[in-house]
Write an enzyme that holds these catalytic residues in place. Structure first.
Site, PDB file in Angstrom:
ATOM      1  N   GLY A 251       0.849  -1.196   0.000  1.00  0.00           N
ATOM      2  CA  GLY A 251       0.000   0.000   0.000  1.00  0.00           C
ATOM      3  C   GLY A 251       0.881   1.240   0.000  1.00  0.00           C
ATOM      4  O   GLY A 251       2.043   1.195  -0.425  1.00  0.00           O
ATOM      5  N   ARG A 252       0.346   2.332   0.516  1.00  0.00           N
ATOM      6  CA  ARG A 252       1.106   3.591   0.477  1.00  0.00           C
ATOM      7  C   ARG A 252       2.436   3.460   1.210  1.00  0.00           C
ATOM      8  O   ARG A 252       3.478   3.923   0.736  1.00  0.00           O
ATOM      9  CB  ARG A 252       0.294   4.724   1.115  1.00  0.00           C
ATOM     10  CG  ARG A 252      -0.804   5.288   0.242  1.00  0.00           C
ATOM     11  CD  ARG A 252      -1.496   6.420   1.000  1.00  0.00           C
ATOM     12  NE  ARG A 252      -1.713   6.009   2.383  1.00  0.00           N
ATOM     13  CZ  ARG A 252      -2.818   5.426   2.813  1.00  0.00           C
ATOM     14  NH1 ARG A 252      -3.812   5.225   1.992  1.00  0.00           N
ATOM     15  NH2 ARG A 252      -2.941   5.062   4.071  1.00  0.00           N
ATOM     16  N   ILE A 253       2.417   2.829   2.399  1.00  0.00           N
ATOM     17  CA  ILE A 253       3.671   2.746   3.176  1.00  0.00           C
ATOM     18  C   ILE A 253       4.638   1.761   2.516  1.00  0.00           C
ATOM     19  O   ILE A 253       5.839   2.032   2.413  1.00  0.00           O
ATOM     20  CB  ILE A 253       3.390   2.368   4.646  1.00  0.00           C
ATOM     21  CG1 ILE A 253       2.419   3.371   5.293  1.00  0.00           C
ATOM     22  CG2 ILE A 253       4.703   2.316   5.440  1.00  0.00           C
ATOM     23  CD1 ILE A 253       1.983   3.020   6.716  1.00  0.00           C
TER      24      ILE A 253
ATOM     25  N   ARG B 260      -2.606  -7.810  -2.449  1.00  0.00           N
ATOM     26  CA  ARG B 260      -3.843  -8.378  -3.004  1.00  0.00           C
ATOM     27  C   ARG B 260      -3.939  -8.094  -4.491  1.00  0.00           C
ATOM     28  O   ARG B 260      -4.193  -8.960  -5.286  1.00  0.00           O
ATOM     29  CB  ARG B 260      -5.046  -7.763  -2.291  1.00  0.00           C
ATOM     30  CG  ARG B 260      -5.577  -8.616  -1.165  1.00  0.00           C
ATOM     31  CD  ARG B 260      -6.923  -8.109  -0.760  1.00  0.00           C
ATOM     32  NE  ARG B 260      -6.865  -6.658  -0.593  1.00  0.00           N
ATOM     33  CZ  ARG B 260      -7.068  -6.034   0.553  1.00  0.00           C
ATOM     34  NH1 ARG B 260      -7.355  -6.712   1.619  1.00  0.00           N
ATOM     35  NH2 ARG B 260      -6.996  -4.711   0.645  1.00  0.00           N
TER      36      ARG B 260
ATOM     37  N   ALA C 230       4.311  -3.680  10.840  1.00  0.00           N
ATOM     38  CA  ALA C 230       2.869  -3.722  10.573  1.00  0.00           C
ATOM     39  C   ALA C 230       2.104  -3.773  11.887  1.00  0.00           C
ATOM     40  O   ALA C 230       1.783  -2.721  12.472  1.00  0.00           O
ATOM     41  CB  ALA C 230       2.551  -4.922   9.693  1.00  0.00           C
ATOM     42  N   ARG C 231       1.821  -4.944  12.363  1.00  0.00           N
ATOM     43  CA  ARG C 231       1.114  -5.135  13.630  1.00  0.00           C
ATOM     44  C   ARG C 231       1.616  -6.416  14.275  1.00  0.00           C
ATOM     45  O   ARG C 231       1.935  -7.387  13.561  1.00  0.00           O
ATOM     46  CB  ARG C 231      -0.394  -5.306  13.398  1.00  0.00           C
ATOM     47  CG  ARG C 231      -1.177  -4.016  13.293  1.00  0.00           C
ATOM     48  CD  ARG C 231      -1.313  -3.310  14.656  1.00  0.00           C
ATOM     49  NE  ARG C 231      -2.126  -2.121  14.551  1.00  0.00           N
ATOM     50  CZ  ARG C 231      -1.673  -0.904  14.262  1.00  0.00           C
ATOM     51  NH1 ARG C 231      -0.394  -0.703  14.023  1.00  0.00           N
ATOM     52  NH2 ARG C 231      -2.507   0.134  14.218  1.00  0.00           N
TER      53      ARG C 231
ATOM     54  N   GLU D 136       1.512  -6.689  22.796  1.00  0.00           N
ATOM     55  CA  GLU D 136       2.139  -5.474  23.307  1.00  0.00           C
ATOM     56  C   GLU D 136       1.188  -4.676  24.203  1.00  0.00           C
ATOM     57  O   GLU D 136      -0.032  -4.690  23.971  1.00  0.00           O
ATOM     58  CB  GLU D 136       2.653  -4.607  22.148  1.00  0.00           C
ATOM     59  CG  GLU D 136       1.584  -4.119  21.208  1.00  0.00           C
ATOM     60  CD  GLU D 136       2.173  -3.357  20.019  1.00  0.00           C
ATOM     61  OE1 GLU D 136       3.045  -3.905  19.326  1.00  0.00           O
ATOM     62  OE2 GLU D 136       1.753  -2.204  19.820  1.00  0.00           O
TER      63      GLU D 136
ATOM     64  N   HIS E  27       6.939   0.097  19.273  1.00  0.00           N
ATOM     65  CA  HIS E  27       5.855   0.606  18.412  1.00  0.00           C
ATOM     66  C   HIS E  27       5.992   2.124  18.185  1.00  0.00           C
ATOM     67  O   HIS E  27       5.084   2.896  18.536  1.00  0.00           O
ATOM     68  CB  HIS E  27       4.473   0.276  19.018  1.00  0.00           C
ATOM     69  CG  HIS E  27       3.382   0.254  17.979  1.00  0.00           C
ATOM     70  ND1 HIS E  27       2.329  -0.629  18.010  1.00  0.00           N
ATOM     71  CD2 HIS E  27       3.181   1.017  16.867  1.00  0.00           C
ATOM     72  CE1 HIS E  27       1.522  -0.414  16.980  1.00  0.00           C
ATOM     73  NE2 HIS E  27       2.027   0.590  16.266  1.00  0.00           N
ATOM     74  N   ILE E  28       7.118   2.504  17.587  1.00  0.00           N
ATOM     75  CA  ILE E  28       7.391   3.939  17.384  1.00  0.00           C
ATOM     76  C   ILE E  28       7.601   4.294  15.909  1.00  0.00           C
ATOM     77  O   ILE E  28       8.126   5.367  15.607  1.00  0.00           O
ATOM     78  CB  ILE E  28       8.623   4.405  18.202  1.00  0.00           C
ATOM     79  CG1 ILE E  28       9.845   3.522  17.893  1.00  0.00           C
ATOM     80  CG2 ILE E  28       8.321   4.458  19.683  1.00  0.00           C
ATOM     81  CD1 ILE E  28      11.163   4.102  18.411  1.00  0.00           C
TER      82      ILE E  28
END
Ligand code: DGY
Length: 325
Positions: free
Chosen positions: A155-157, A177, A237-238, A267, A285-286
């Site tokens: 995607g954009r990132i 996708r 990502a996550r 987290e 997560h920064i």
């Protein structure tokens, strides 16, 4: 009467000012994360919640906040929000896309370069007073330039990460996708491939997919085993996209060479075994945390909330089905 807005976490003063010009604001500048009960009690007569990924917005909460019109997340990811529950209750949900792309891409590269060149290990070695002098084979790392970069989630990132790879003259393989337009692929020196091919061929694998049931443990033991032994995995990502226990095993056994992680499965709790590994660079997560970007994210969340409260369509509405209900 002004609408009531709950801001669940500490934000910048100008963000509170912007909200305060048009709403009664209940802030949380002490920044203690609110329990589900505390949030429900604060928001029980509120029209808007400006929240963070640390807040769970689900049907139990929405039921206790009957006047709620909008939930505005200070994040691009919104896996903390039950979108279907919001839509069912006629509550708009918004996020903050765009403003954090470049900063997050910068940080993916920070982790990539740090893991490749063993920067946290090197600094620890120096700070511990272990450095006795130059050695030819000291802290040998991996070259980044001309290596193959794999990006899962273009995607954009993901594309911002790929743009930076041009400077390192790296070919890019990507999974997404849908395929990017050919002109974009050419500009990014990128090729659309299946995940197995990407894992088998990439020297660096960067994860940039949203978290959902479809991406839960996208990278587990089987996927790690498909990677090159010298490969390095980056997760910006996550947590939950990677099976952390499987990754720890893979790092111990050198199934892959190293990892750079900004996010963790549970987290802020993380598996303590990560701390004993020297081949992982860890961050709390920064990835989007530059001063300018975090301010822009919070301001965009305020703009989204105020637009919704003013009867307009918020610029970053996630559940457009809610309009006209
Ligand atoms: C996001 O925007 O989803 C980031 O993870 C927040 O830090």
């Amino acid at each position: 009467m002004k609408p009531k807005v709950i801001v669940t976490r500490e934000v910048f003063a100008d963000v509170l000012e912007a909200l305060g010009a048009r709403a009664e604001v209940i802030d949380n500048q002490g920044d203690r994360p609110l329990s589900a009960d505390e949030l429900a009690a604060r928001a029980s007569d509120a029209q808007a919640i400006v929240c963070a990924l640390t807040d769970r917005i689900d049907s139990a909460l929405l039921e206790r906040c009957p006047q709620l019109e909008v939930v505005s997340n200070i994040a691009v990811g919104y896996n903390n929000i039950d979108l279907a529950a919001c839509t069912a209750r006629g509550v708009m949900a918004t996020n903050t896309p765009g403003v954090l792309d470049e900063t997050t891409a910068d940080f993916a590269w920070t982790l990539l370069l740090g893991a490749a060149r063993r920067i946290t290990e090197a600094e620890r070695y120096l700070r511990d007073g272990q450095w006795k002098g130059w050695q030819l084979k000291q802290l040998l790392g991996a070259d980044v330039h001309h290596a193959t970069l794999g990006i899962i989630g273009m995607g954009r990132i993901g594309q911002a990460i790929a743009r930076r790879a041009l400077g390192f003259e790296m070919p890019v393989l990507y999974c997404n996708r849908s395929r990017l337009p050919e002109a974009t692929e050419q500009r990014l020196n990128a090729r659309w491939v299946g995940q197995d091919e990407l894992l088998a061929r990439a020297d660096f694998v960067v994860l940039m997919v949203p978290y959902s049931s479809a991406t839960h443990h996208l990278i587990g033991a089987a996927e790690l085993a498909k990677m090159k032994p010298g490969a390095i995995l980056i997760n910006t990502a996550r947590g939950g996209v990677v099976d952390d226990a499987a990754l720890i095993d893979a790092l111990w056994q050198r199934v892959i060479a190293a990892a750079g992680l900004d996010v963790f499965e549970c987290e802020p709790v993380y598996d303590a075994r990560f701390l004993a590994l020297d081949n992982v660079v860890l961050a709390p997560h920064i990835a989007s945390s530059s001063a300018a970007t975090r301010r822009a994210m919070a301001m965009l969340a305020a703009t989204n909330a105020l637009a919704a409260l003013g009867g307009e369509r918020p610029p970053n509405l996630l559940n457009s089905d809610v309009i006209g209900r």
